[in-house]
Design a protein around this motif. Structure first.
Motif, PDB file in Angstrom:
ATOM      1  N   GLY A  96      -6.885 -15.926  77.620  1.00  0.00           N
ATOM      2  CA  GLY A  96      -7.537 -16.970  79.422  1.00  0.00           C
ATOM      3  C   GLY A  96      -8.233 -17.822  79.271  1.00  0.00           C
ATOM      4  N   PRO A  97      -8.474 -18.371  79.292  1.00  0.00           N
ATOM      5  CA  PRO A  97      -9.482 -20.356  79.298  1.00  0.00           C
ATOM      6  C   PRO A  97     -10.493 -19.244  78.446  1.00  0.00           C
ATOM      7  CG  PRO A  97      -9.876 -19.169  81.576  1.00  0.00           C
ATOM      8  CD  PRO A  97      -9.052 -18.165  81.443  1.00  0.00           C
ATOM      9  N   GLY A  98     -10.933 -20.448  77.825  1.00  0.00           N
ATOM     10  CA  GLY A  98     -11.748 -20.861  77.010  1.00  0.00           C
ATOM     11  C   GLY A  98     -12.943 -21.199  77.228  1.00  0.00           C
ATOM     12  N   HIS A  99     -14.125 -21.424  76.849  1.00  0.00           N
ATOM     13  CA  HIS A  99     -15.596 -21.817  77.562  1.00  0.00           C
ATOM     14  C   HIS A  99     -16.391 -20.885  78.569  1.00  0.00           C
ATOM     15  CE1 HIS A  99     -14.610 -26.225  76.366  1.00  0.00           C
ATOM     16  NE2 HIS A  99     -13.179 -26.376  76.709  1.00  0.00           N
ATOM     17  N   VAL A 122     -23.700 -19.899  71.987  1.00  0.00           N
ATOM     18  CA  VAL A 122     -24.176 -20.609  73.436  1.00  0.00           C
ATOM     19  C   VAL A 122     -23.167 -21.680  72.637  1.00  0.00           C
ATOM     20  CG1 VAL A 122     -25.158 -21.949  73.848  1.00  0.00           C
ATOM     21  CG2 VAL A 122     -25.777 -19.727  74.504  1.00  0.00           C
ATOM     22  N   VAL A 123     -22.782 -21.827  71.072  1.00  0.00           N
ATOM     23  CA  VAL A 123     -22.783 -23.099  70.657  1.00  0.00           C
ATOM     24  C   VAL A 123     -20.893 -22.816  69.962  1.00  0.00           C
ATOM     25  CG1 VAL A 123     -22.313 -23.638  67.855  1.00  0.00           C
ATOM     26  CG2 VAL A 123     -24.680 -23.212  68.494  1.00  0.00           C
ATOM     27  N   ALA A 124     -20.662 -21.911  70.354  1.00  0.00           N
ATOM     28  CA  ALA A 124     -19.627 -21.986  69.886  1.00  0.00           C
ATOM     29  C   ALA A 124     -18.887 -22.055  71.583  1.00  0.00           C
ATOM     30  CB  ALA A 124     -18.877 -20.284  69.778  1.00  0.00           C
ATOM     31  N   GLY A 130     -15.405 -24.966  73.098  1.00  0.00           N
ATOM     32  CA  GLY A 130     -14.279 -24.199  73.810  1.00  0.00           C
ATOM     33  C   GLY A 130     -13.667 -23.393  73.384  1.00  0.00           C
ATOM     34  N   TYR A 131     -14.813 -22.343  72.410  1.00  0.00           N
ATOM     35  CA  TYR A 131     -14.184 -20.922  72.080  1.00  0.00           C
ATOM     36  C   TYR A 131     -14.412 -20.151  73.662  1.00  0.00           C
ATOM     37  CZ  TYR A 131     -14.087 -21.563  67.456  1.00  0.00           C
ATOM     38  OH  TYR A 131     -13.915 -22.141  65.900  1.00  0.00           O
ATOM     39  N   ALA A 161     -23.968 -14.864  79.628  1.00  0.00           N
ATOM     40  CA  ALA A 161     -22.798 -14.223  79.654  1.00  0.00           C
ATOM     41  C   ALA A 161     -22.397 -14.941  81.382  1.00  0.00           C
ATOM     42  CB  ALA A 161     -22.625 -13.189  80.126  1.00  0.00           C
ATOM     43  N   ASP A 162     -21.494 -15.504  80.962  1.00  0.00           N
ATOM     44  CA  ASP A 162     -20.132 -15.390  82.708  1.00  0.00           C
ATOM     45  C   ASP A 162     -19.542 -14.950  82.665  1.00  0.00           C
ATOM     46  OD1 ASP A 162     -20.624 -18.759  81.861  1.00  0.00           O
ATOM     47  OD2 ASP A 162     -19.351 -18.179  80.114  1.00  0.00           O
ATOM     48  N   ALA A 163     -19.284 -13.252  81.904  1.00  0.00           N
ATOM     49  CA  ALA A 163     -18.879 -11.931  83.212  1.00  0.00           C
ATOM     50  C   ALA A 163     -19.227 -10.851  81.862  1.00  0.00           C
ATOM     51  CB  ALA A 163     -17.396 -11.999  82.822  1.00  0.00           C
TER      52      ALA A 163
END
Length: 882
Positions: A22-25, A151-153, A157-158, A174-176
């Motif tokens: 899936g997408p990064g970030h 957070v740095v990663a 764009g990771y 966490a986003d998920a």
């Protein structure tokens, strides 16, 4: 068979949620307990990401990380170095890695500027790596400030996946969040199948669940247990299934299993706690202060260790007592600890109860204390106070818990050896052990009584020799072994001991006693009127003729005896029951158990052959040629005994019918009927006439109708005793299937109802199939349902032919919606549980269970619990359109 650890089963939803492609970030937190397969899932996510062309950095944070390395810089640099060639890294990556390594030292973390400089260099290094990168942080909860790296990663764009414990820390971004729950039972079966490279037997799977408890849903624990079973030589293949040898013996875990790593080294505090909490004695939460004193530790230390073991899923709490979550953990710990050490632990706990009041930290429960005293054995010095406690508690349990009462009384003898009534106490112990079914201990106690120093000559003083001989005989008959030579020698000179000892020795040599002789020999256990009831003697004699000593003793002694439903005869009984009820997976499992666990039974060969013939018949009817071949491979070249010759013919009749040769099927079956001796083998008589009637009616062979009806009439007229009931039912069955009069239809309804009530699915299938050939009023829904449940292709094909002839469309399945509780109740009803047992199992009131059962009976149109058990095979009703 080789068990492998990198096996991913299930988890597809979780894998998709990790979004490897899936997408990064994004920061995804994957949380789950150790052993739940987090690392295997993460490795699969990495493989999928590689396949999608992503750059993947995998940081294994489980290895040792320096205490001052708060941002996991060391593992990050190691990951970059390990992946250097795969990353196709250029000079920029090399330069950034070198700069970060220069900053990476303890002094950098002592100041705010130093920390900031480390974070800047981490960001620059990560930014220099291209191709839609993915950062995987395994076991991130071991690093103090793992959120900084995540957070740095993410900022450069990771897509970041952070693997942590069962409860994701609140401060972790966490986003998920993806939580790993336990595997389902089906997924555990799939895991075992992939690991063992063939299908596991149901008994093996049941043992896995029983041994691991809630940990059975964790793949790491399942794999560890399978590896240990294989290493111990306890797995074998029978008829294309992997089976477990000695399933009654609790499996143990390897030392590197997660649960055993949590217990720690042998002799440690955790092991002591497990030994006490996992034994026959309860350890209450309220007893923790006494436990600390017994172990010579501080209360805080013991409490902290208990809390840790609870977090690690080793300990649990039920009704205020500590419990072992996984019985396999307890078995493993006990296997590596000496019996003397366990006794000393119980003794230490018991001594805390007699400390002066100002030293006693908690008031012990008298029942718990009595169990500790009994378990301590010789580790406790004799003390009459213990004798008084044990005697009082035994009296409380004598009626409802005879086994515990007997053990307490045995321990009492060690603390009051001069008790005047010791002989009477010994006699109470013997009777209690017979009633409790503790036959190994019974044999041990008898041997101890006749060999210790309170005897003169050959007869024990005080203890009734006839009772000793009777109990020794009961133990020997139940355990299928001769009376111990020392016991026989000590009692042989007493006339009152001759009969029971002679019966036990004769049985071991293959002789079968008369029921009246057995009753006379066991009179000390049941009184002078034992065997006076003629019906009881008939039932006892039938069991003796079948070489079933446990059934004979149960019939004769009633509630004064409890047997052990083990061994080849018990398994053969399971084969009969599950064969007729259509639970053919259970039939096969019981037969395999006869080959893996009971080879030392003197009659095992003939019993195994009989069982194989029944299970082969199921494979024939299911048109499974590979299974038929596998089962036939287990049979000897020639039959053992007349019954097995008849059973072979019974199987061959099914083979002929499935192959389309109806005449051969009827001829072979009829010859087998002629070989059945009068007054014997009621089960096979019923099976033969049921099958022959079904075949004759199904394939329209009216020339057979008359002889089959006459055979059924003759049997019903000549049968005696319990066989007469069976014969009368078969007469109804045969006339109902082959006749067309109103009287015949009434007989068929009676036979069908009885088969439904008793759960005899295979009898019911043949009856309804035969009726379907001619009768347009046939219950097509029932026939279709049974054919579907039994998975029998040939009957289903015949059924479709009949339905076409009668202009009946195939049944339409209409799903029946059951919630989880209804499904569970239905399953437990099918297992034969009472409402009270079900209520305890699902933790509701008995009245609630009664309501559930009533509604299920209405929903499935059943009149009895047996009928409801049959409905479990297909949780639906059939809707027929004509």
């Amino acid at each position: 068979m080789t068990a492998g650890r990198n096996v991913l089963v299930g988890r597809r939803d979780e894998l998709a949620a990790l979004g490897a492609t899936g997408p990064g970030h994004t920061i995804v937190v994957l949380s789950g307990e150790r052993g739940s397969g987090r690392s295997v899932l993460l490795a699969e996510a990495a493989d999928e990401a590689h396949a999608a062309g992503r750059t993947v950095l995998e940081l294994d944070l489980a290895r040792e990380v320096a205490d001052w390395d708060e941002y996991a810089v060391g593992p990050l640099l190691d990951a970059v170095g390990a992946r250097f060639e795969q990353l196709a890294a250029g000079s920029e990556v090399m330069h950034r890695a070198a700069l970060l390594r220069r900053r990476h030292h303890p002094a950098s973390y002592r100041t705010t500027d130093g920390r900031a400089a480390v974070l800047v260099e981490m960001r620059r290094l990560l930014a220099s790596i291209g191709r839609s990168p993915l950062l995987l942080l395994d076991d991130a909860d071991r690093v103090l400030h793992r959120e900084h790296l995540a957070v740095v990663a993410r900022k450069v764009g990771y897509r970041v996946v952070v693997v942590t414990g069962p409860d994701a820390p609140a401060g972790l971004p966490a986003d998920a969040i993806v939580r790993l729950g336990p595997l389902t039972a089906d997924e555990v079966e799939t895991l075992a199948r992939r690991t063992l490279r063939t299908r596991p037997d149901p008994i093996l799977l049941a043992t896995l669940h029983r041994a691991l408890g809630p940990l059975a849903g964790h793949p790491t624990h399942v794999l560890a247990l399978l590896e240990e079973l294989q290493a111990a030589g306890r797995l074998s293949t029978v008829a294309r299934r992997v089976c477990l040898r000695a399933p009654h013996r609790m499996p143990t875990l390897p030392a590197d299993a997660p649960a055993m790593r949590a217990v720690g080294r042998p002799g440690g505090i955790a092991e002591d706690i497990v030994l006490l909490a996992g034994g026959p004695v309860r350890v209450r939460v309220d007893d923790v202060p006494s436990l600390a004193v017994a172990l010579g530790r501080g209360g805080g230390e013991i409490g902290g260790e208990i809390d840790r073991l609870v977090v690690e899923k080793v300990l649990g709490e039920v009704d205020g007592a500590l419990t072992i979550v996984s019985p396999a953990v307890c078995a493993t710990v006990r296997a590596r600890a000496s019996e003397e050490r366990v006794r000393q632990l119980h003794a230490a706990f018991a001594r805390t109860a007699v400390l002066p009041d100002d030293h006693r930290l908690s008031e012990p429960d008298v029942d718990v204390l009595a169990d500790h005293v009994a378990a301590a054995g010789t580790a406790l010095d004799p003390d009459r106070r213990w004798a008084s406690l044990l005697t009082a508690r035994a009296a409380q349990d004598e009626e409802h818990r005879p086994g515990r009462a007997a053990r307490l009384l045995l321990a009492c003898g060690r603390h009051d050896p001069d008790e005047p009534s010791r002989s009477r106490t010994t006699e109470r112990v013997l009777r209690l052990l017979v009633r409790a079914g503790e036959h190994d201990l019974l044999a041990e106690v008898v041997s101890d009584v006749v060999t210790r120093g309170d005897h003169s000559g050959v007869t024990p003083t005080g203890v009734d020799s006839a009772l000793l001989a009777a109990t020794a005989s009961v133990a020997a008959l139940t355990l299928r072994r001769p009376v111990a030579e020392a016991v026989h020698t000590a009692l042989a000179g007493d006339e009152t001991a001759a009969d029971p000892l002679g019966i036990a020795q004769g049985w071991a040599a293959g002789a079968t006693p008369a029921a009246a002789d057995l009753a006379r020999a066991l009179a000390p256990l049941g009184g002078p009127d034992l065997g006076a009831d003629v019906d009881v003697l008939v039932e006892t004699g039938d069991a003796l003729d079948a070489r079933d000593a446990v059934a004979a003793l149960q019939a004769l002694l009633g509630t004064a005896y409890a047997g052990r439903p083990e061994g080849s005869l018990a398994l053969l009984d399971t084969v009969y029951r599950t064969y007729r009820s259509g639970d053919w997976e259970d039939t096969a499992a019981a037969v395999r158990a006869m080959f893996t666990d009971h080879g030392d039974d003197v009659h095992a060969a003939a019993l195994r052959e009989r069982a194989v013939l029944f299970v082969t018949d199921t494979a024939v009817l299911q048109d499974d040629d590979r299974a038929v071949e596998a089962w036939f491979d287990l049979l000897p070249d020639r039959a053992i005994g007349s019954l097995n010759r008849i059973l072979r013919a019974y199987v061959h009749s099914a083979q002929s019918w499935v192959a389309g040769d109806t005449d051969a099927a009827l001829a072979v079956g009829w010859r087998a009927w002629g070989e059945v001796p009068p007054g014997a083998y009621a089960l096979i008589r019923r099976a033969l006439l049921t099958r022959l009637s079904g075949i004759a009616a199904t394939d329209r062979r009216p020339e057979w109708f008359r002889r089959l009806r006459e055979a059924a009439d003759t049997w019903a007229r000549t049968a005696e005793g319990p066989e007469a009931i069976e014969a009368a039912e078969v007469r109804d069955l045969v006339h109902g299937v082959l006749g067309h009069t109103a009287r015949d239809r009434a007989a068929r309804e009676r036979a069908v109802e009885r088969a439904r009530d008793r759960g005899h699915l295979i009898d019911l299938g043949w009856m309804l199939m035969g009726s379907a050939a001619e009768d347009p009023t046939t219950d097509w829904a029932a026939v279709e349902s049974i054919a579907q449940d039994l998975q029998t292709p040939t009957p289903r094909a015949r059924l479709r032919e009949f339905m076409k002839q009668h202009g009946v469309r195939r049944p339409r399945r209409r799903s029946t919606s059951l919630d989880d509780t209804q499904s569970r109740v239905l399953e437990l009803v099918a297992q034969g549980m009472t409402n009270r047992q079900i209520a305890r199992a699902i933790r509701v009131s008995e009245k609630t269970v009664e309501t559930y059962v009533t509604r299920l009976l209405q929903q499935f149109g059943c009149r009895t619990r047996h009928g409801l058990a049959m409905a479990r095979l297909a949780a639906h009703r059939d809707d027929i359109a004509i």
